[in-house]
Scaffold this motif. Structure first.
Motif, PDB file in Angstrom:
ATOM      1  N   THR A   1      13.957 -19.962  16.505  1.00  0.00           N
ATOM      2  CA  THR A   1      13.435 -20.780  15.550  1.00  0.00           C
ATOM      3  C   THR A   1      14.715 -21.505  14.658  1.00  0.00           C
ATOM      4  O   THR A   1      15.336 -20.547  13.963  1.00  0.00           O
TER       5      THR A   1
ATOM      6  N   HIS B   1      15.268 -17.676   9.838  1.00  0.00           N
ATOM      7  CA  HIS B   1      15.705 -18.534  11.122  1.00  0.00           C
ATOM      8  C   HIS B   1      16.607 -17.950  12.116  1.00  0.00           C
ATOM      9  O   HIS B   1      17.241 -16.816  11.595  1.00  0.00           O
TER      10      HIS B   1
ATOM     11  N   HIS C   1      10.942 -25.089  16.852  1.00  0.00           N
ATOM     12  CA  HIS C   1      11.374 -24.188  17.620  1.00  0.00           C
ATOM     13  C   HIS C   1      12.642 -24.883  18.645  1.00  0.00           C
ATOM     14  O   HIS C   1      12.000 -25.912  19.105  1.00  0.00           O
TER      15      HIS C   1
ATOM     16  N   VAL D   1       2.022 -23.525   7.748  1.00  0.00           N
ATOM     17  CA  VAL D   1       3.057 -23.203   8.798  1.00  0.00           C
ATOM     18  C   VAL D   1       3.727 -24.553   9.511  1.00  0.00           C
ATOM     19  O   VAL D   1       3.023 -25.661   9.931  1.00  0.00           O
TER      20      VAL D   1
ATOM     21  N   TYR E   1      13.961 -23.590  12.229  1.00  0.00           N
ATOM     22  CA  TYR E   1      13.825 -23.879  10.786  1.00  0.00           C
ATOM     23  C   TYR E   1      12.427 -23.529  10.549  1.00  0.00           C
ATOM     24  O   TYR E   1      11.494 -23.886  11.231  1.00  0.00           O
ATOM     25  N   ARG E   2      12.090 -22.752   9.437  1.00  0.00           N
ATOM     26  CA  ARG E   2      10.675 -22.632   8.912  1.00  0.00           C
ATOM     27  C   ARG E   2      10.688 -23.364   7.597  1.00  0.00           C
ATOM     28  O   ARG E   2      11.263 -22.964   6.663  1.00  0.00           O
TER      29      ARG E   2
ATOM     30  N   HIS F   1       7.193 -25.049  11.564  1.00  0.00           N
ATOM     31  CA  HIS F   1       8.443 -24.525  12.220  1.00  0.00           C
ATOM     32  C   HIS F   1       9.235 -25.573  13.318  1.00  0.00           C
ATOM     33  O   HIS F   1       8.287 -26.370  13.744  1.00  0.00           O
TER      34      HIS F   1
END
Length: 842
Positions: free
Chosen positions: A116, A126, A110, A106, A118-119, A108
């Motif tokens: 969000t 996103h 935020h 995970v 970018y993941r 991320h």
């Protein structure tokens, strides 16, 4: 009949007692097995639960350390602050494989508006808002503080670490790292502790399965309210369902609420079956023992009871070492045969006792005067004899070994006790092999009474009777400590450089061959000390050795523990970096150069310059010989690139040393330059000659940096050898100047600045016009300034010209210069000098 009745009753009583004892032992064995099974279950519970908490701690520490490294990337934080998703993706994507390898799945970014940006693991998703889906990001935005814990996401429950990010003092959002609590994690625990693992959702009084490692989930989800209440309060639960052991561990989320349960199901059926089989075998074995014991009892009591009483009485007498009582049984049955055999044995033992006493006395006489520690042990481990040499070797007296048979085992080094026990076992086993009856040796360590560790070589032989039954050990212990230490030192010296203590070329070539067949990446660093030859030539090999030692220390301190550093030449080192790519190798070289820079700043008296070249592979070791050649070539390129800087550093250090040795002449160089330039202009020297003359005044005593301080400051007369050593400084200074390009032009002038007009100077013995004009000018002004100052070597033999022991007035110094015209100095230049300085008189 009466005797038979008594035998029968005794035998029957023995059988009943034996049966009762076997029954008791069987029941005890059963209960012990149950207790052991229960204890195993507790241990299994501890083994299976502990990794959960250890793994959780490691996960949080890993995420905290990783996010700390991310925050150090200013470019990434700037892209985050600018909400530049493409720039952020370009920076994050290269790191994703490494994070995945670490178990972090995970990653991320935020924004503070609850969306969000970018993941890392799902870059296609996103811009969505998490305000309604998750709680932790909103709390971080609200509090602007770090938050860690478990939280359910859209797809997985995960260990999460959210770190607030500030850019230029303003809060811009949060970075989230997480490790999903999925089948992969459960599989790790299953391999570590066994059983089947499940992750359950705890909703009030019900449990539901989220994921697990078992093929089919058994129906153990219906639990009572007390168990549910215990789980809700964070208490682990252990349940037994038939052959299954069920363990449940509640998991708390970031807010401390227990909302999930880890469950482990372990099948105990195999252990229970083994327990039952063991109990049945124990009962059957006990009954067999009762049966055999009863039969044997009846036979022994019937046929041997009375005759054996006499034999027992005789045996007790013999046990007291009294062999005077004979065996008085004359029957022709088995007891009679036994009696006659015992009588024959008694007579032989009497003869052996006499022979043994004689043998012991002879042995004692030899052993008492031996330097080795000689001993004789009986079959029970007691000492029959210990020689006096044991006290010199171990510090313990012979009587201490006889009183405490376990003393030798006690003083043997703990790491060698298994070796000693195996040695004793081999000696005892020889009795079964007639061809193996020989002395055996072993090397062990002991800890003496004084606490010293000594090496002993033990040579022992087992002693057996006629029936090849073990009856003792005779042996000797030789103190080989000195030989062992000498051997260890030879081994160390064969693989280590004597000056620096690092590995030498022999060890390096062995490791090069070993790593050449490795499948892991390897990097090679070649390092060479700059300017070592000029330091050896000028300051001596002692100063050069200090440079080598300091360079090795800087290199060793910059390398890792797994790296191999070797000195393969006078000024050349090579470092082998296993499991290292070329990129990491370049980082280590940067670390070496940083350490050298810090050292030179803190130790200006002993500056060090090291040129390095690094080469490596990214996948497998490859041909290390080619890597070594490449690294060597890169090292020489580095040496050439920084050559002028190195030469300047060496020259500056030598100038500083020569200046420190000439502290009594403060302002000497400045005065020389002024007088020399004035006289040079009067003599008609051109611009280049005047420039060379000015440099000569600055560095003419450069070679004195290699002259010992005690010689330069000596008060008494100089010896012939000291004069010869002092007169070498022009040659040394000339070599130093030739090494440094900036001063190459004056190298010849430094060599000849002590030549005299009449040819009696040194080191070449030049005369007249053979001496360069710059040197003739300098000789006059140098002598004049020295006479005005009278340094520590004034009045010493060998000083040219001989200087007064006390400072002179300018007029007195001019008279000395005039007197030496035509011998030490150029007459024409003397006239110019006298006219020049005479105009200054009031």
């Amino acid at each position: 009949m009466k005797h038979q009745t008594i035998v029968f009753r005794i035998g029957l009583s023995f059988a009943l007692i034996a049966l009762i004892l076997v029954s008791i032992l069987s029941l005890k064995s059963y209960h012990n097995a149950r207790d052991l099974l229960s204890e195993q279950e507790v241990i299994i519970t501890r083994i299976s639960i502990d990794p959960i908490y250890r793994r959780t701690t490691v996960i949080y520490q890993l995420m905290e350390a990783t996010i700390g490294q991310i925050l150090l990337n200013r470019e990434l934080i700037a892209a985050f602050a600018a909400a530049d998703r493409e720039a952020l993706a370009a920076l994050v994507e290269p790191a994703m494989p490494m994070l995945t390898e670490l178990g972090i799945n995970v990653y991320h970014f935020h924004l503070s508006d609850h969306t969000t940006l970018y993941r890392g693991h799902r870059p296609e998703v996103h811009g969505d808002s998490l305000e309604a889906q998750r709680t932790m990001p909103g709390l971080v935005h609200q509090r602007q503080q770090r938050l860690t814990g478990l939280e359910q996401g859209v797809h997985y429950l995960a260990y999460r670490h959210l770190e607030p990010v500030f850019f230029n003092g303003e809060y811009i959002g949060a970075i989230e790292l997480g490790v999903n609590l999925d089948e992969k994690i459960l599989g790790i625990w299953q391999r570590a502790a066994g059983g089947e693992w499940y992750l359950l959702r705890l909703d009030e009084a019900t449990l539901s399965v989220l994921n697990g490692t078992g093929a089919n989930e058994p129906d153990y989800l219906n639990i009572g309210p007390e168990t549910t209440a215990a789980l809700c309060h964070g208490e682990p639960v252990r349940l037994n369902h038939g052959n299954y052991l069920v363990q449940m561990v509640p998991l708390a989320d970031f807010a401390g609420d227990y909302a999930w349960v880890l469950k482990r199901v372990y099948d105990n059926s195999e252990l229970l079956a083994k327990h039952k089989k063991q109990f049945n075998n124990t009962v059957l074995f006990g009954l067999l023992i009762v049966l055999l014991g009863t039969v044997l009892t009846f036979l022994v009591l019937r046929w041997l009871l009375r005759p054996l009483e006499h034999l027992v009485a005789v045996a007790r007498t013999w046990a007291r070492k009294d062999l005077s009582q004979p065996v008085a049984i004359n029957s022709n049955d088995e007891i009679g045969v036994l009696g006659r055999a015992m009588e024959s044995m008694r007579r032989k033992l009497q003869r052996h006792q006499q022979e043994m006493a004689t043998s012991r006395e002879l042995f004692k006489i030899l052993a008492d005067f031996a330097t080795d520690w000689i001993f004789w042990m009986d079959a029970q481990g007691g000492y029959v004899y210990v020689s006096p040499a044991c006290e010199k070797i171990s510090g313990y007296k012979p009587e201490e070994f006889r009183q405490h048979p376990w003393l030798l085992w006690y003083i043997i080094h703990p790491d060698d006790r298994d070796v000693w026990q195996e040695h004793l076992n081999r000696l005892q086993a020889q009795g079964h092999d007639l061809e193996a009856d020989q002395a055996l040796s072993v090397t062990i360590r002991i800890i003496t009474k004084q606490g010293e560790v000594r090496w002993l070589k033990n040579i022992s032989r087992a002693v057996y009777n006629e029936k090849r039954e073990f009856s003792g050990i005779r042996g000797s212990n030789t103190d080989i400590t000195a030989n062992k230490q000498a051997g260890d030192k030879l081994v160390y010296l064969s693989f280590h450089d004597q000056l620096t203590g690092v590995y030498n070329r022999v060890y390096f070539e062995q490791e090069l061959l070993r790593l050449n067949h490795s499948r892991e990446p390897v990097a090679v660093i070649v390092a060479d000390i700059d300017g070592l030859k000029i330091i050896n030539d000028t300051l001596g090999h002692k100063q050069g050795d200090l440079q080598i030692i300091k360079a090795s220390e800087l290199l060793q301190a910059s390398l890792r523990k797994v790296d191999i550093l070797a000195r393969i030449g006078g000024d050349e080192f090579v470092a082998l970096l296993p499991n290292t790519t070329e990129k990491t190798g370049r980082a280590i070289v940067d670390r070496i150069q940083a350490a050298v820079k810090v050292h030179n700043q803190e130790n200006p008296a002993l500056p060090v310059s090291i040129s390095c070249g690094v080469a490596g592979t990214d996948a497998s070791a490859g041909d290390l010989e080619e890597l070594l050649k490449k690294a060597d070539m890169l090292m020489y390129q580095s040496k050439a690139a920084q050559g002028s800087e190195t030469r300047k550093m060496v020259l500056d250090n030598l100038l500083r040393l020569s200046a420190e040795k000439d502290r009594h002449h403060t302002g000497h160089v400045e005065n020389l330059q002024k007088l020399a330039l004035r006289l040079g202009r009067e003599a008609g020297l051109n611009r280049q000659q005047l420039h060379n003359l000015e440099l000569l005044a600055q560095v003419h005593d450069l070679g004195k940096a290699a002259i010992p301080d005690e010689l330069l400051t000596k008060k008494g007369p100089l010896t012939k050898e000291e004069v010869e050593l002092l007169q070498r400084h022009p040659e040394i200074g000339s070599r130093i100047a030739g090494f440094c390009g900036e001063y190459t032009a004056v190298a010849e002038l430094i060599l000849k600045h002590h030549e005299k007009w009449d040819g009696t100077g040194y080191p070449l013995g030049l005369a007249g016009e053979e001496i360069p004009p710059e040197c003739r000018v300098f000789a006059i002004v140098d002598a004049y300034d020295e006479m005005l100052r009278a340094g520590p070597l004034a009045g010493q033999a060998g000083m040219e010209p001989p200087l007064p022991t006390m400072p002179l007035e300018p007029e007195q110094a001019r008279l000395v210069i005039e007197k030496k015209a035509g011998s030490a100095f150029d007459p024409r230049l003397v006239k110019l000098f006298l006219n020049m300085t005479g105009a200054e008189r009031p």
